[in-house]
Design an enzyme around this catalytic site. Structure first.
Site, short mmCIF file in Angstrom:
data_model
loop_
_atom_site.label_atom_id
_atom_site.label_comp_id
_atom_site.label_asym_id
_atom_site.label_seq_id
_atom_site.Cartn_x
_atom_site.Cartn_y
_atom_site.Cartn_z
N LEU A 289 -10.44 2.37 -5.46
CA LEU A 289 -9.78 1.85 -4.53
C LEU A 289 -9.46 2.69 -2.74
O LEU A 289 -9.31 3.73 -2.61
CB LEU A 289 -8.16 2.59 -5.29
CG LEU A 289 -6.85 2.31 -3.81
CD1 LEU A 289 -6.52 0.53 -4.61
CD2 LEU A 289 -5.67 2.96 -4.60
N GLU B 150 -3.54 1.19 0.61
CA GLU B 150 -3.00 0.94 1.19
C GLU B 150 -3.05 1.64 3.09
O GLU B 150 -2.16 1.08 3.30
CB GLU B 150 -1.90 0.02 0.92
CG GLU B 150 -1.03 -1.34 1.95
CD GLU B 150 0.07 -1.94 0.76
OE1 GLU B 150 1.07 -1.77 0.94
OE2 GLU B 150 -0.63 -3.25 0.05
N ARG C 272 3.94 -5.74 -6.60
CA ARG C 272 5.19 -4.94 -6.82
C ARG C 272 4.68 -4.53 -5.96
O ARG C 272 3.59 -4.69 -4.66
CB ARG C 272 4.34 -3.36 -7.29
CG ARG C 272 4.56 -1.80 -7.72
CD ARG C 272 4.42 -1.06 -7.91
NE ARG C 272 2.29 -0.54 -8.13
CZ ARG C 272 2.34 -0.33 -7.11
NH1 ARG C 272 2.77 0.07 -6.10
NH2 ARG C 272 1.04 -0.30 -7.42
#
Length: 601
Positions: free
Chosen positions: A256, A259, A402
């Site tokens: 990951l 964001e 989400r």
């Protein structure tokens, strides 16, 4: 003498399965209230998957005049594509500031603004004035927010004398004749012994099941254990068709990239160097919600504007942020670039692709964490003695998609709420209910099957095939034919799961046995996902089906979303492999309902 009575039995007020942010938020309240709490965890608590959360925890703190919890409430509903329950969403957003300040007082090292207030960065889908502009709402500790949170909660739990059972794997719930949960069975990895843990209350906080997909940002421990435990006990799984693909997983590695990169100003670029999100989301651009950005990236790749020799990924450009900002705000991302992409992000772009990240569905609960199983005439009927919180639960605040930062918020808000409610439940129930005869039989049968099988397949071979099926048939874009095919293939996998063989049948730290037991849980999550997805004949949030992704004649069906027929929650039943449905709660607790509308960014 029954099989259960031959096993070692221990008694607690509460047994919590999972030591991530949700489990430890609950256990802290319970231990401080003087309850005898046992927390079971497959790994050391600070290695739980919460530690991987990077970007921030969402809360309207009031540091900025143009933000308040009403806007957060609206953004969460809109992000959920109107599948989120508005009472639960209101509860979460109103509690947000309080839980963030509580974490701060526990010692969580948030970054600071010059005036001493908690630093907040913009995040996808978070806006001011009902969508007019992005807003800074993500309370961050650099890009290690989950790490800081998990260590803070663990330290507070140590102070509160919480009992941790490290390297223990919960196997199955024990329910009595009335259907109440009275304990769990668990495997102690060090010895291979099976134990019965009696409890007035069991709380499932096991995290998600992202490892049912081949490309995932999830830790290897995320095998859907809580989902498997619940499904085998007759608890339906809710909204399992909705899986979020995070836009920025490192291409080829899946690791990951938060964001928070885009919150700090990183830009997604195609092979032409174009900031293509301006075409798709003129207002929010790169900070549109994750489902939307993932589809846009996939579209760019499909139309030949992907980057690299095979045009198979998108470039995430952070070079303009400067080395100083990256070192201060994104230090882990800098390390990930070096370690997993051989890239210096201060000087060059890093290749990214949408990667499976989060399950929106799970074990159905109310805002107190109580597990809800509708009965005839009572849609809010609870399973006495059973709670679930965190990613394994579906309250449902995330609906079909989400928003970033709402996962860390979810786990502390509802972990805390469940802890408070369990204290009240414990005060009203002074004694433990008796264990049923042969309460451990399901677990013993599963283990005996593994010990007695002489031929078959290895667990990881079966697990890999489950992952490949899910990756192929339940990806960013889906088709009805592909999902229908996936339903058949996953059903066939059940037989193979039952034929797993152990080459090593020893007991002490036998990781092959643990992996085989995890596959038992993976198949439940995988089948729930495929069956639920194939049945939903619309596009909504992360569930994008090309057959239905078109402007509809009916104005209530924007871009394939069918609010007339499909604004409802899916419930998958394991025993019958069938679906039922229940309505979305469109009534908040105190404010006006937000009616459905077309999502634009």
């Amino acid at each position: 003498m029954t099989a259960t009575s031959k096993l070692t039995t221990r008694k607690f007020d509460v047994v919590i399965v999972g030591a991530g942010g949700s489990g430890m938020s609950a256990s802290l309240r319970l231990s401080n209230a003087g309850l005898n709490v046992a927390v079971l965890t497959k790994v050391f608590p600070t290695r739980s998957h919460t530690v991987a959360a990077q970007g921030g925890i969402g809360a309207s703190l009031g540091n900025m005049a143009d933000d308040n919890w009403h806007y957060h409430f609206y953004d969460t509903i809109k992000g959920s594509d109107w599948l989120g329950d508005q009472d639960a969403i209101e509860f979460m957003c109103r509690e947000a500031a309080q839980v963030v300040y509580e974490l701060e007082h526990f010692g969580m090292p948030f970054d600071r603004n010059a005036d001493g207030t908690i630093y907040q960065r913009p995040f996808g889908g978070h806006t001011a004035n009902y969508g007019e502009k992005p807003v800074q709402r993500a309370c961050a500790a650099a890009d290690r927010t989950g790490h800081a949170m998990l260590h803070t909660l663990y330290q507070q739990n140590v102070k509160a004398h919480t009992n941790f059972f490290v390297e223990w794997m919960a196997l199955d719930l024990i329910r009595d004749a009335e259907g109440d949960v009275v304990g769990v069975t668990a495997l102690e990895m060090e010895t291979g012994e099976i134990h019965v843990l009696r409890a007035k209350t069991v709380l499932l906080a096991t995290g998600g099941a992202g490892r049912i997909f081949a490309a995932s940002t999830n830790a290897f421990i995320n095998t859907g254990d809580g989902l498997g435990i619940a499904a085998r006990a007759g608890i339906p799984l809710q909204d399992m068709e909705f899986w979020q693909f995070h836009p920025t997983g490192v291409a080829g590695a899946g690791v990951l990239l938060t964001e928070g990169c885009r919150g700090e100003g990183a830009i997604l670029r195609n092979s032409n160097g174009e900031r293509f999100m301006e075409r798709y989301a003129p207002t929010l651009k790169d900070l549109a919600p994750r489902d939307f950005v993932s589809r846009c990236m996939d579209q760019e790749i499909k139309e030949g504007r992907g980057c690299g020799p095979n045009k198979s990924y998108i470039n995430l450009d952070m070079t303009h942020l400067g080395a100083e900002t990256i070192a201060k705000r994104l230090p882990s991302v800098f390390e990930i670039g070096h370690n997993f992409a051989n890239v210096d992000i201060t000087k060059e772009s890093i290749p990214v692709v949408p990667t499976i990240h989060y399950q929106m569905g799970g074990i159905p609960t109310n805002i107190h964490g109580q597990v809800v199983v509708p009965k005839e005439g009572n849609p809010t009927s609870v399973v006495k003695g059973l709670y679930a919180v965190g990613e394994c639960a579906c309250v449902s605040v995330h609906g079909a998609n989400r928003l970033g930062t709402n996962s860390l918020l979810d786990i502390v808000v509802f972990g805390r709420a469940a802890g408070k409610h369990i204290v009240q439940f414990n005060n009203e129930n002074d004694t433990h209910k008796p264990l049923p005869e042969n309460g451990a039989d399901i677990s013993l049968e599963r283990l005996n099957r593994l010990d007695n099988t002489q031929s078959g397949e290895y667990a990881q071979d079966v697990a890999d095939d489950i992952r490949n099926i899910m990756q192929t048939h339940a990806s960013v874009f889906r088709t009805q034919a592909s999902m229908d095919d996936g339903v058949v293939k996953i059903a066939d996998m059940r037989e193979r799961v039952n034929d797993i063989v152990l080459a090593d049948k020893s007991k002490i730290f036998n990781t092959a046995r643990i992996e085989a037991l995890e596959v038992d849980n993976m198949i439940e999550a995988a089948q729930a996902t495929m069956v639920s997805a194939a049945a939903r004949k619309e596009c909504r949030g992360a569930h994008t089906v090309l057959d239905y992704d078109r402007p509809a004649d009916d104005a209530t069906c924007p871009l394939g979303r069918d609010d007339v027929n499909w604004m409802k929650h899916t419930l998958w039943d394991r025993d019958t492999n069938s679906l039922s449905y229940k309505p979305v709660n469109l009534k908040p607790l105190t404010v006006a309902s937000v009616p459905p509308k077309v999502r634009t960014f």
